[in-house]
Design a protein around this motif. Structure first.
Motif, PDB file in Angstrom:
ATOM      1  N   GLY A   1      67.568  53.305  52.772  1.00  0.00           N
ATOM      2  CA  GLY A   1      66.614  54.190  51.810  1.00  0.00           C
ATOM      3  C   GLY A   1      66.199  55.471  52.547  1.00  0.00           C
ATOM      4  N   ASN A   2      65.508  56.315  51.849  1.00  0.00           N
ATOM      5  CA  ASN A   2      65.062  57.686  52.102  1.00  0.00           C
ATOM      6  C   ASN A   2      64.049  57.635  53.087  1.00  0.00           C
ATOM      7  OD1 ASN A   2      64.729  60.141  52.049  1.00  0.00           O
ATOM      8  ND2 ASN A   2      63.044  60.435  50.367  1.00  0.00           N
ATOM      9  N   SER A   3      64.695  56.942  54.260  1.00  0.00           N
ATOM     10  CA  SER A   3      63.516  56.924  55.397  1.00  0.00           C
ATOM     11  C   SER A   3      63.564  57.888  56.395  1.00  0.00           C
ATOM     12  CB  SER A   3      64.063  55.449  56.103  1.00  0.00           C
ATOM     13  OG  SER A   3      65.633  55.865  56.759  1.00  0.00           O
ATOM     14  N   ILE A   4      62.757  57.590  57.137  1.00  0.00           N
ATOM     15  CA  ILE A   4      62.394  58.436  58.282  1.00  0.00           C
ATOM     16  C   ILE A   4      63.639  58.489  59.250  1.00  0.00           C
ATOM     17  CG2 ILE A   4      61.451  56.993  59.943  1.00  0.00           C
ATOM     18  CD1 ILE A   4      59.388  59.248  60.804  1.00  0.00           C
ATOM     19  N   ALA A   5      64.424  57.329  59.276  1.00  0.00           N
ATOM     20  CA  ALA A   5      65.796  57.208  60.200  1.00  0.00           C
ATOM     21  C   ALA A   5      66.744  58.327  59.594  1.00  0.00           C
ATOM     22  CB  ALA A   5      66.148  55.895  60.270  1.00  0.00           C
ATOM     23  N   ASP A   6      66.751  58.251  58.411  1.00  0.00           N
ATOM     24  CA  ASP A   6      67.690  59.157  57.674  1.00  0.00           C
ATOM     25  C   ASP A   6      67.652  60.576  58.092  1.00  0.00           C
ATOM     26  OD1 ASP A   6      68.926  56.831  56.537  1.00  0.00           O
ATOM     27  OD2 ASP A   6      67.578  57.510  54.571  1.00  0.00           O
TER      28      ASP A   6
ATOM     29  N   ASP B   1      61.827  48.801  66.632  1.00  0.00           N
ATOM     30  CA  ASP B   1      62.055  47.975  65.874  1.00  0.00           C
ATOM     31  C   ASP B   1      61.102  48.643  64.607  1.00  0.00           C
ATOM     32  OD1 ASP B   1      62.704  45.883  64.286  1.00  0.00           O
ATOM     33  OD2 ASP B   1      61.663  44.420  65.320  1.00  0.00           O
ATOM     34  N   ASP B   2      61.781  48.983  63.358  1.00  0.00           N
ATOM     35  CA  ASP B   2      61.389  49.535  62.129  1.00  0.00           C
ATOM     36  C   ASP B   2      60.943  50.899  62.359  1.00  0.00           C
ATOM     37  OD1 ASP B   2      60.564  49.941  59.827  1.00  0.00           O
ATOM     38  OD2 ASP B   2      58.815  48.421  59.690  1.00  0.00           O
ATOM     39  N   ILE B   3      62.067  51.725  62.360  1.00  0.00           N
ATOM     40  CA  ILE B   3      61.792  53.156  62.617  1.00  0.00           C
ATOM     41  C   ILE B   3      60.932  53.860  61.464  1.00  0.00           C
ATOM     42  CG2 ILE B   3      64.031  53.736  61.883  1.00  0.00           C
ATOM     43  CD1 ILE B   3      62.264  55.651  64.551  1.00  0.00           C
ATOM     44  N   ASP B   4      61.143  52.928  60.425  1.00  0.00           N
ATOM     45  CA  ASP B   4      60.667  53.514  58.801  1.00  0.00           C
ATOM     46  C   ASP B   4      59.260  53.730  59.127  1.00  0.00           C
ATOM     47  OD1 ASP B   4      63.321  53.263  57.666  1.00  0.00           O
ATOM     48  OD2 ASP B   4      62.725  51.180  57.752  1.00  0.00           O
ATOM     49  N   SER B   5      58.524  52.931  59.937  1.00  0.00           N
ATOM     50  CA  SER B   5      57.078  53.021  59.998  1.00  0.00           C
ATOM     51  C   SER B   5      56.680  54.010  61.041  1.00  0.00           C
ATOM     52  CB  SER B   5      56.529  51.729  60.299  1.00  0.00           C
ATOM     53  OG  SER B   5      57.144  51.237  61.434  1.00  0.00           O
ATOM     54  N   PHE B   6      57.613  54.670  61.517  1.00  0.00           N
ATOM     55  CA  PHE B   6      57.036  55.888  62.684  1.00  0.00           C
ATOM     56  C   PHE B   6      56.935  57.038  61.834  1.00  0.00           C
ATOM     57  CE2 PHE B   6      58.284  56.232  67.096  1.00  0.00           C
ATOM     58  CZ  PHE B   6      57.975  55.021  67.734  1.00  0.00           C
ATOM     59  N   ASP B   7      55.478  57.556  62.449  1.00  0.00           N
ATOM     60  CA  ASP B   7      54.988  58.684  61.757  1.00  0.00           C
ATOM     61  C   ASP B   7      56.128  59.934  62.290  1.00  0.00           C
ATOM     62  OD1 ASP B   7      53.732  59.824  63.654  1.00  0.00           O
ATOM     63  OD2 ASP B   7      52.122  58.571  63.512  1.00  0.00           O
ATOM     64  N   ASP B   8      56.079  61.039  61.430  1.00  0.00           N
ATOM     65  CA  ASP B   8      56.946  62.176  61.589  1.00  0.00           C
ATOM     66  C   ASP B   8      56.520  62.472  63.106  1.00  0.00           C
ATOM     67  OD1 ASP B   8      58.112  61.765  59.461  1.00  0.00           O
ATOM     68  OD2 ASP B   8      57.253  63.497  58.419  1.00  0.00           O
ATOM     69  N   ASP B   9      55.279  62.662  63.634  1.00  0.00           N
ATOM     70  CA  ASP B   9      55.058  63.469  64.796  1.00  0.00           C
ATOM     71  C   ASP B   9      55.534  62.554  66.112  1.00  0.00           C
ATOM     72  OD1 ASP B   9      53.637  64.959  63.462  1.00  0.00           O
ATOM     73  OD2 ASP B   9      51.727  64.114  63.671  1.00  0.00           O
ATOM     74  N   ARG B  10      55.881  61.055  65.914  1.00  0.00           N
ATOM     75  CA  ARG B  10      56.390  60.524  66.917  1.00  0.00           C
ATOM     76  C   ARG B  10      57.770  60.457  66.967  1.00  0.00           C
ATOM     77  NH1 ARG B  10      51.093  57.699  66.155  1.00  0.00           N
ATOM     78  NH2 ARG B  10      49.793  57.740  68.190  1.00  0.00           N
ATOM     79  N   VAL B  11      58.451  60.832  65.994  1.00  0.00           N
ATOM     80  CA  VAL B  11      59.949  60.713  66.079  1.00  0.00           C
ATOM     81  C   VAL B  11      60.280  61.663  67.109  1.00  0.00           C
ATOM     82  CG1 VAL B  11      61.968  61.263  64.706  1.00  0.00           C
ATOM     83  CG2 VAL B  11      60.272  60.159  63.682  1.00  0.00           C
TER      84      VAL B  11
END
Ligand SMILES: [Zn+2]
Length: 195
Positions: free
Chosen positions: A121-126, A94-104
């Motif tokens: 937006g220009n999010s980590i999910a994109d 819930d809220d992938i945008d707040s996940f840091d890159d290492d954890r993706v």
């Protein structure tokens, strides 16, 4: 099983297919029902007691109706579900945008059923989903007074939503509604729902 989660503005049913590993990305602004829809699907999944879910959320109180409270994303340190039996595992962030890159990279996107929520937006999910076959329903309100939402419903799209986003009007649900599983009801008895 394709779980229907809503209806697109043009009247087409859209849902989440639990048989595949195609991730579901729920995209919308705050307060449009992303978490509610993710919770609904998670409870639906858990109603079969042979299955389990790995849920990560910044606001665990919003998931208080689950048997086990979600973990905070910062607690994620290894690949999710690596030791789990195939077909039993659902992963929810819930809220992938707040996940840091290492954890993706620890998410099993494409190998297990996965539900992600994003504000777009220009999010980590994109970024993480580029080149991935992903379904992106965007929950919108039935009464779409907001001109931006109206633009979506008129087929104008939104520049800050990922390509392929499908505008969805979520089903109406209350805070304690639990999914019904008529197909799992024992003969002669009403349904049994895990809480
Ligand atoms: Zn698992």
């Amino acid at each position: 099983m394709d779980v229907r989660i809503g209806t697109t503005p043009d009247g087409q049913a859209t849902g989440f297919d639990t048989r595949g590993a195609c991730p579901l990305l729920l995209v919308s602004d705050v307060g449009r029902g992303k978490t509610t829809t993710a919770r609904y699907l998670t409870r639906w999944w858990l109603a079969n007691i042979t299955r389990h879910a790995h849920v990560y959320a910044h606001a665990p109180s919003e998931w208080a109706d689950l048997p086990d409270l979600p973990e905070h994303p910062d607690q994620l340190e290894e690949v999710i579900g690596r030791g789990c039996r195939p077909g039993t595992c659902l992963v929810v962030v819930d809220d992938i945008d707040s996940f840091d890159d290492d954890r993706v990279s620890l998410l099993p996107v494409g190998t297990r059923p996965t539900i992600l929520t994003s504000r777009g937006g220009n999010s980590i999910a994109d970024r993480m989903l580029i080149g991935t076959d992903v379904r992106c329903p965007g929950p919108v309100r039935p009464a779409h007074a907001d001109p931006v939402e109206a633009a979506v419903l008129n087929g104008q799209g939104r520049s800050d939503w990922p390509i392929g986003t499908i505008a969805v009007i979520p089903d109406q649900r209350g805070p304690m509604d639990f999914p019904c599983h008529r197909w799992e009801a024992p003969a002669g008895r009403w349904m049994a729902v895990r809480r």
